[in-house]
Design an enzyme around this catalytic site. Sequence first.
Site, short mmCIF file in Angstrom:
data_model
loop_
_atom_site.label_atom_id
_atom_site.label_comp_id
_atom_site.label_asym_id
_atom_site.label_seq_id
_atom_site.Cartn_x
_atom_site.Cartn_y
_atom_site.Cartn_z
N ASP A 170 18.43 42.86 58.90
CA ASP A 170 18.14 43.50 57.60
C ASP A 170 18.39 42.55 56.42
O ASP A 170 18.31 42.97 55.26
CB ASP A 170 18.96 44.78 57.42
CG ASP A 170 20.47 44.53 57.39
OD1 ASP A 170 20.89 43.35 57.57
OD2 ASP A 170 21.23 45.49 57.17
N ASP A 187 26.84 41.15 58.82
CA ASP A 187 27.54 42.36 59.26
C ASP A 187 28.68 42.00 60.22
O ASP A 187 28.89 40.84 60.56
CB ASP A 187 26.54 43.32 59.93
CG ASP A 187 25.60 42.59 60.89
OD1 ASP A 187 26.10 41.81 61.72
OD2 ASP A 187 24.37 42.76 60.79
N ASP A 190 40.76 42.68 52.96
CA ASP A 190 41.13 42.77 51.54
C ASP A 190 41.82 44.09 51.26
O ASP A 190 41.48 45.12 51.85
CB ASP A 190 39.87 42.68 50.68
CG ASP A 190 39.74 41.32 50.03
OD1 ASP A 190 40.25 41.17 48.92
OD2 ASP A 190 39.15 40.42 50.65
N ASP A 199 44.05 41.95 46.24
CA ASP A 199 43.21 41.70 45.07
C ASP A 199 43.87 42.21 43.78
O ASP A 199 44.40 43.32 43.76
CB ASP A 199 41.87 42.43 45.28
CG ASP A 199 40.91 42.28 44.12
OD1 ASP A 199 40.43 41.16 43.92
OD2 ASP A 199 40.65 43.28 43.42
N GLU A 228 46.41 37.62 45.22
CA GLU A 228 45.68 36.95 44.15
C GLU A 228 46.50 37.22 42.89
O GLU A 228 46.36 38.25 42.25
CB GLU A 228 44.29 37.57 44.02
CG GLU A 228 43.44 36.89 42.99
CD GLU A 228 42.18 37.66 42.66
OE1 GLU A 228 41.22 37.01 42.24
OE2 GLU A 228 42.15 38.89 42.78
N HIS A 271 35.14 33.09 47.48
CA HIS A 271 33.95 33.83 47.06
C HIS A 271 33.85 33.97 45.55
O HIS A 271 32.84 34.45 45.04
CB HIS A 271 33.98 35.24 47.69
CG HIS A 271 35.15 36.04 47.21
ND1 HIS A 271 36.45 35.72 47.56
CD2 HIS A 271 35.23 37.11 46.40
CE1 HIS A 271 37.27 36.56 46.97
NE2 HIS A 271 36.56 37.42 46.25
N ASP A 272 34.89 33.56 44.81
CA ASP A 272 34.88 33.63 43.35
C ASP A 272 34.68 32.27 42.71
O ASP A 272 34.85 32.11 41.51
CB ASP A 272 36.19 34.23 42.83
CG ASP A 272 36.26 35.74 43.00
OD1 ASP A 272 35.20 36.38 43.05
OD2 ASP A 272 37.38 36.27 43.09
#
Length: 572
Positions: free
Chosen positions: A29, A33, A102, A204, A261, A333-334
Amino acid sequence: MHMEKKKDWWKESVVYQIYPKSFQDSDGDGIGDIKGITNRLEYLNELGINVIWICPIYKSPMDDGGYDISDYYQVDDMFGNNEDLDELINKAKMYDIEILMDLVVNHTSDEHEWFEKALADPKSKYRNYYVFKKGKDGGPPNNWRSYFGGSAWEKVDGEENMYYLHAFSKKQPDLNWENEELREEIYKMINYWLDKGLAGFRIDAILNIKKRFEYGFFEPDGEDDLVFIGKWILNQPGIEVWLNEMNEKTFLPHNSMTVAEADVPENRLKEYIGDNGYFSMVFDFSYTDIDVPETGEWYKQRNWTWEEMKENIYQSQYITQNNGWGALYLENHDQPRSINKYIPKEHINDYSKKMLATLFMMLRGTPFIYQGQELGMTNIAIKNIDIYDDIATKDQYKRAVLSGMSEEEALEHMNNRSRDNSRTPIQWDRSKNAGFSKSDNTWLPVNENYKLINAQSQREDEHSVLSYYKKLVALRTKSIFKDIVIYGEFGEFNIPESSIIAYERKLGHNKILVLINYESTKKSINLGNEFTNIILSNYEDSVINEDGHCTLRPFESIVITNIGDKIDENKK
């Protein structure tokens, strides 16, 4: 590792961070995943890592990449289901790989059942699960700006003069930690996952949970008449009570690994990461955010220098070492891709990529490798702002144009610093979509350089960036030097040549010296006669003369010891 976890097992770990949307699509898709991750466990095992951190896979409307959770107990359909996650946890254990997820508990999604009930009935107990305040003078309670730009207050539809707080997007209402019942709900949820076999969490935005609320109009710090919310919701007095409570009721009994974080002030660091700290470790931003101005407007890049970078790394290492344990990272990822951030375009090559890897992997602390970093993946040139997915990028672009930049200039800054640079699909091989997905449309475009940079070609090349990362991981996990690299004390190594990073790791009489030339010019140095044995270097033919003289070529990095043999990759 999981069989009999010793108290601080996470100190000996190497973590691999997965952004699941971009890791591996198993059902065609165009979106990665959980089954995709399970299918790639062998690759991760070959790399040598022993912990995986997976970015949020909970049920979510995905307004902020899954950091807006609508159900803490369910996997989002986009990624599969809870059974897929159980399978991943169990199969990973067969490889002695632990899983972190997370933990997002500063806010939920506005589609969470709690918030929907809070809106539906102002008198319900759920109204007190969030931060609702009456407006002032016909507007919001104050002029706080959220992290993502715009007011941190959103008016409640159908109610006169009522607002809710969102430090992030308006679809992420902040939870009210003052409410004991809410806190108990959160601890119950954390224990649910730890009982399932999770090894811990990356936590987070945790320093935002304590708010110091004030009405009024505060001196603006930007063109938008707003003021950054941080001063009122970061590291507020009293937060330690809740952090301690959470640790004692959840993490401690499970011997969990927790990485927060959290930009913690130095004078409080021991409380956070010391022997009895709230967390195992915290991330350090001092060198990864070196290019971001204090206002957070990253479209106005700072003119940082490698001298500053070196200073920040040294300082961070000393401070962390004096207070507890740290988490090392170059990418996540940031962040954009590290090679583009730290190295000028004309000098991006395998030498400079391996140099960065050496610098970061040999420091004291638990290293976090972000997916694709081990391949030397690079930023992507996106030609149109509409192709970007990241909410923060769109806000920064808007603010850049408002500040007077042309659209072309603003887009160039997004290409340099957008979080989407690290979120493009991982490059597995030379086939369609780099082997990430069979779909005709991937959720973000695949970087066009995938035929040059991919895991398959690097697996077959003993001189590749991937092969070099494997050596660095082995140095930390199964070499005869393992204990020095993990537990050795960090210290600067004094040499007259200032434009070199030189540091030692010392355990008893045993030492490792790391030399890093971060420039494109040759450097001559004299090491004396203590260090003679090269363990690892990013050039094939690095040499230290008998008199201790050494010439470092452009971006050369060398790991040297005063003891024993070269790395023994087979020593368990």
